[in-house]
Design an enzyme around this catalytic site. Structure first.
Site, mmCIF file in Angstrom:
data_model
loop_
_atom_site.group_PDB
_atom_site.id
_atom_site.type_symbol
_atom_site.label_atom_id
_atom_site.label_comp_id
_atom_site.label_asym_id
_atom_site.label_seq_id
_atom_site.Cartn_x
_atom_site.Cartn_y
_atom_site.Cartn_z
ATOM 1 N N VAL A 66 0.821 -1.210 0.000
ATOM 2 C CA VAL A 66 0.000 0.000 0.000
ATOM 3 C C VAL A 66 0.860 1.266 0.000
ATOM 4 O O VAL A 66 0.685 2.163 -0.837
ATOM 5 C CB VAL A 66 -0.968 -0.011 1.215
ATOM 6 C CG1 VAL A 66 -1.555 1.367 1.476
ATOM 7 C CG2 VAL A 66 -2.084 -1.008 0.958
ATOM 8 N N LYS A 97 14.911 -2.741 2.506
ATOM 9 C CA LYS A 97 13.909 -2.269 1.537
ATOM 10 C C LYS A 97 14.287 -0.894 1.012
ATOM 11 O O LYS A 97 14.251 -0.633 -0.183
ATOM 12 C CB LYS A 97 12.529 -2.160 2.218
ATOM 13 C CG LYS A 97 11.678 -3.369 2.050
ATOM 14 C CD LYS A 97 10.236 -3.096 2.456
ATOM 15 C CE LYS A 97 9.474 -4.404 2.442
ATOM 16 N NZ LYS A 97 8.089 -4.291 2.824
ATOM 17 N N THR A 153 -5.560 -0.585 7.274
ATOM 18 C CA THR A 153 -6.907 -1.004 7.662
ATOM 19 C C THR A 153 -6.925 -1.175 9.182
ATOM 20 O O THR A 153 -6.217 -2.039 9.710
ATOM 21 C CB THR A 153 -7.255 -2.333 6.960
ATOM 22 O OG1 THR A 153 -7.111 -2.136 5.549
ATOM 23 C CG2 THR A 153 -8.651 -2.800 7.279
ATOM 24 N N CYS A 188 -5.616 -9.528 2.788
ATOM 25 C CA CYS A 188 -6.700 -8.699 3.353
ATOM 26 C C CYS A 188 -7.940 -9.474 3.817
ATOM 27 O O CYS A 188 -8.292 -9.405 4.996
ATOM 28 C CB CYS A 188 -7.102 -7.637 2.346
ATOM 29 S SG CYS A 188 -5.798 -6.432 2.061
#
Ligand code: NAD
Length: 434
Positions: free
Chosen positions: A11, A35, A122, A262
């Protein structure tokens, strides 16, 4: 605007890159040093079509900055997006918010003037309220806490960012809507609905959306079970009911259990929120249960198809939970492959996104770098993920032995066609014409 994304996963990285592409200056921060190192070489740590090119372009234009320097990123930004993971707690339905709270605590250390802090992760209803409490405790009242859940789908994430059906913004302060409307103006101009609600409302919209989609999948999967017993084609049913505009045809394709990063965790998260408020979300509960059963059903079906698994050679095509992503979270392959190997079968798997660390330690599970290598001499081919490259295979040419079978979890092939090729073919919710 100057933006900061905390967490550069599926995301944070996609939305950060896309925001930069819209002309914003975007800092992307991650606690994972490797990363950030990779990203500073313009190497994406995830597989998402089109993302590498977009990262390169926006980095070289100076609008996209990957850094571990949280202090500078926060100080320079007007809006900070929290995009960290929100998994379930171990062996629990409850959402683990430790990454969110840890990010909040780190961010607010560096805030000394007005900022907007947005949860794109979320998060369960009331998380924004808890973040606000942390902020008040630290006497940083000038930080505005907003919910702006993300609806992008892996594999189609860039398109979904650019052309979302809706942008949901939840805030208890109306001035925030104007600022975010300005940020999202380029998308609103292209037709995205800009939808405002309370902060709690936005938090719940995300969970309710995912639970509803998971319910649709589970419903059609159960109807597919009935079709198998009654010699009816599930595809006719999907079309027949999906043509009703009140129902809609999407998410009505029968297949394996729903999976990914998800739906499994968000259905559980919603039930856990219901429990907290003493509301029995019985529909969602039964969806979770049915989906769990489906994982077992498909795994056990391998025995029905080839009998004793021991010493059988099985090609597994696609291991990610869906095509165009490298995401393995909750993928059905994580149940099926260990089951086969545990029962003495030998698995040769191929996935366009390469070898997976999850299978490295499993005995008799071997990665092959192409379809032909994986399928040579096998007793059974399992079509697990519907990558395009699996849709037009000439099985009789790639399998160098007779009597092999195909188990298609995605209904990629026509039953009559497979029969005409003398291939024993098993699919989902379709009449047995063998
Ligand atoms: P992810 O695991 O791919 O990425 C999370 C990133 O956050 C990781 O790189 C991790 O190192 C980083 N991180 C964790 N704590 C940090 C901290 N304190 N500071 C800096 N970096 C930190 O997760 P994701 O799939 O991108 O999901 C993020 C959130 O978005 C979740 O809440 C998820 O439910 C939601 N979401 C995901 C998708 C999806 O398709 N993946 C779609 C919509 C919403």
């Amino acid at each position: 605007m100057n933006l900061c994304m905390i967490g550069t996963g599926y995301v944070g990285l996609v939305s950060g890159t896309c925001f930069a592409d819209l002309g914003n200056k975007v800092y992307c921060v991650d606690k994972d040093i490797d990363k950030i190192k990779k990203l500073n070489l313009s190497i994406s740590p995830i597989y998402e079509p089109g993302l590498d090119e977009l990262i390169k372009k926006n980095r070289s234009d100076g609008r996209l900055i990957f850094t571990n320097n949280l202090k500078k990123a926060v100080k320079d930004s007007d809006i900070i997006f929290i995009c960290v993971g929100t998994p379930n707690k171990k062996n629990s339905k409850e959402v683990d918010l430790k990454y969110v709270y840890s990010a909040v605590k780190n961010i607010i250390k560096h805030v000394s003037e007005k900022k907007i802090l947005i949860t794109k992760s979320t998060v369960p209803v009331g998380t924004g309220d808890s973040i606000e409490k942390i902020i008040k405790k630290n006497r940083k009242k000038y930080i505005e806490v907003v919910s702006n859940p993300e609806f992008l789908r892996e594999g189609e994430a860039i398109r979904d960012f650019r052309f979302p059906d809706r942008i949901v913004v939840g805030s208890n302060n109306k001035n925030i809507f104007k600022i975010l409307n300005k940020l999202y103006q380029p998308l609103v101009n292209k037709g995205a609905k800009f939808f405002t609600t309370s902060r709690r409302g936005a938090e719940l919209i995300k969970y309710a959306s995912n639970a509803f989609l998971a319910t649709k999948i589970t419903f059609i999967n159960e109807i597919a079970n009935l079709c198998e017993k009654t010699n009816i084609n599930i595809e006719d049913i999907s079309l027949g009911i999906g043509s009703d505009s009140r129902i809609g045809g999407r998410f009505l394709r029968a297949g394996p259990a729903f999976a990914g990063s998800c739906f499994p965790k968000d259905t559980k998260g919603l039930v856990s929120t219901g429990d907290k408020f003493k509301i029995d979300l019985s529909v969602v509960k039964s969806v979770i249960k049915s989906n769990q059963k489906r994982k077992i059903l498909h795994t056990k079906r391998i025995n029905k198809i080839i009998g004793n698994i021991k010493n059988k050679k099985i090609a597994f095509l696609g291991v990610t939970f869906k095509p165009n992503t490298d995401d393995m979270r909750d993928s059905t392959s994580l149940n099926m492959i260990p089951y086969i190997c545990k029962h003495g079968g030998k698995v040769f798997y191929y996935d366009p996104t390469g070898e997976k660390k999850q299978f490295k330690k499993i005995k008799n599970c071997i990665f092959k770098s192409n379809i032909k290598e994986a399928c040579k001499n096998v007793d059974l081919i399992i079509l697990h993920t519907d990558w395009d490259e699996f849709k037009s295979l000439e099985f009789n040419k790639i399998v160098k032995r007779k009597g092999f079978k195909v188990y298609d979890l995605r209904n990629l092939y026509n039953c009559e066609y497979m029969k005409s090729k003398n291939i024993k073919y098993y699919s989902i919710g379709r009449p047995d014409i063998s």
